[in-house]
Design an enzyme around this catalytic site. Sequence first.
Site, mmCIF file in Angstrom:
data_model
loop_
_atom_site.group_PDB
_atom_site.id
_atom_site.type_symbol
_atom_site.label_atom_id
_atom_site.label_comp_id
_atom_site.label_asym_id
_atom_site.label_seq_id
_atom_site.Cartn_x
_atom_site.Cartn_y
_atom_site.Cartn_z
ATOM 1 N N GLY A 1 -27.516 -5.642 68.128
ATOM 2 C CA GLY A 1 -28.138 -5.709 66.796
ATOM 3 C C GLY A 1 -28.997 -5.927 66.636
ATOM 4 N N ALA A 2 -30.194 -5.147 66.140
ATOM 5 C CA ALA A 2 -31.710 -5.453 65.664
ATOM 6 C C ALA A 2 -31.685 -4.924 64.468
ATOM 7 C CB ALA A 2 -32.804 -4.939 67.187
ATOM 8 N N CYS B 1 -7.496 12.011 43.628
ATOM 9 C CA CYS B 1 -6.644 13.280 42.895
ATOM 10 C C CYS B 1 -8.069 12.147 41.840
ATOM 11 C CB CYS B 1 -5.265 13.071 41.872
ATOM 12 S SG CYS B 1 -5.036 10.957 42.034
#
Lengths: 630, 105
Positions: free
Chosen positions: A24-25, A173
């Site tokens: 991750g960067a 719903c």
Amino acid sequence: MWPEVTADPAFKDKVSSARVLAVGAGGIGCELLKTLVLTGFKNIELIDLDTIETSNLNRQFLFRKRHVGQSKAQVAAEAVLQFKPDVKITAHQANIKELKFGVDYFKGFDVILNGLDNLDARRHVNRLCLAAGVPLIESGTAGYLGQVNVHVKDLSRCFECDEHAAPKTFPICTIRNTPEKPIHCVVWAKDLLFPRLFGRQDAVTDLDEQRKEVNGSSSSQADGAVQGPSFFLQKQGENSYDYAKRIFRRVYEQDIEQVKTMDELWKTRRPPQQLDLKEILDQQTLPETANGYSSASRALGLTESHKAWDLCENARVFLASIARYVDTRPDEIGTLVFDKDDDLAVDFITAASNLRALAYGIPTQSHFDAKGMAGNIVHAIATTNAITSGLIVTEALKILANDLDSCRETYLTEYAERKHVVMLNPSRPSQPKPDCMVCGCSMLSLKINTTTATLATFVDKVLKSRLSFNMPTIMCGDFLYEEGDGLEDDELEMYSSWLPKTLSALPGGGIGNGAIVDVQDQSQHFSVKIVVSHQDNFDEEKHPDGVILEGSAKSTRQAHHASSSANPVAELSNGAQSCPDDNEVVIVGSKGITGFKRARCDEGDDDDVVILGEPPARVGTTPNGKRTRL
Amino acid sequence: MSEGATSDPAQAAEAANETQPKVEKGEPINVVVKDQHGHELHFKVRKTTKFEKIMKAYCEKKSLQMNQLRFLYDGERVKPDQSPEEVEMEDGDVIDCVMQQIGGH
């Protein structure tokens, strides 16, 4: 021994020769990479799939405006090399789940550092770290909060020993017919109306189902023109504002009128009120679509993003944003998906959800808040990411020094009454959970309607979405289903032909009540056994997708017993047997309760746990108000 | 720690319990559960009461799911089957209740 260790030349060498993988960067990743190189790490591999967006620039400080659209991993590596040219950073613009980042790849590192932003990738990395036997330092942030955890195989809990709060879903719903909160309206606008107008036309959305349902039950004055998804498309030669008004009348007049006829819904709720477009617009004009603005709200002069619009403003933005889409971006209609960085999409969602909220008597939201809700945004804070990254590197140093005893899991806390003073709350990593489905050995228990749920539901909703499988292989008796590379065409065809079949109707005896399904994933070196039990009906509020998945069944025998007798899950959930006869918990008042109302939390005669109320506002008002301030 | 400070005169039922011989149940203490935002909830429990009961009561009160929370005391995870006595908790001590975040944006 710390911090002398860090000054030791031998340890410095160890750090500079250590091979680390940063996954991750983004928010954490940028800070982490910077802190790593400044600490002396010299061999870093960096993986991130994403490209840089404008909205990243306020906190991902390695990126500049000119980098927008480029690979995060590449640009982050280049930015760091500018101030630390002597380090070696290998950047990959790739998905960590790709097969090339397998166990052998993971084995090439001394420690893995996670700076991810989703559960799915975290689980994948966790499984590979366990398979490769490499320590994992895991982190996460949200707003002011965040934490760093250390996962060392066999010595501490793995990432999946504990459960993690999954993003919230809402019963359909509630979204379709009976919204109660602003978020319900935002979800309706984003997931039902937006795709219907601007997304793929071939998919039948729940909006149409609602129509059918209502017509079926009341067989009301359904004029043919209102039927079918094509209603939501602009007609040949139709003026863009006429089209927008037609949509407005459909969703805020006709649909609301229809839903009001479903009497059973309104026994305990206030029914919604139709919105009368003519009355709302009165003499107000609508802006030209070709006036250079990309955003409808700006074209209307609504520039204050923190101020909620009134009814008329919402209606005008609603009409103007639809008209603007069809006039200025006609090529994208039919393929659009909601993007929080698309101003026009946020305009539309804000106005559409506010109008629905107004019809239902729910508070409206500002453009800014609606954007946050639609994009599931807790505003990211650079400082939190920076603190978290510092903690990651601290733990990485302890791992390299082989001083596992010093490792700590740290949670950031935010004490609002002290003006956001951020505090750290360190604790020792806990023991692995023996019945963890990933690092221990356990079985999961799944309740599902085996006669109506399809194999596709099982694969997508249970295996991929809930359990983060990448390429599952499913075995149950003589039944075999595979995914992944290396399958023959005829195999692929056979497997995909099974997807629409219900579980009990699958070849090889099917997957029915009491079946034990073995699921493996070669790409994650992970396998799990799932004990299936059949259940006809589900509470739609609690389990909207008709699936109850719980861990961890202790043994095959027990699971079999349970499924044949009663409820296999009851005794497994939370490990909580129902309380013994005597009760040991009593709540004595809490915030918002004046005086001391005694709230029982269990039945029985003899209460022993008492909640004594919630300071800080009420300090001193509690009997024996002894308080500790940390 | 003082025993006397923990008894609560407002609690008639509690007082009634005191009169009965219940030596095996341990003395009552106040336990504070504090979340990451600094909000506190105070519990009156016996020292021998399992934490599971406190955790359950806390989750019920806060509408949270127990398996998604971590309870920390004195730098260690508190286990549901432990009691304040086992972890040497004193009157008024604070358990930190934390939740793992999965962002990283």
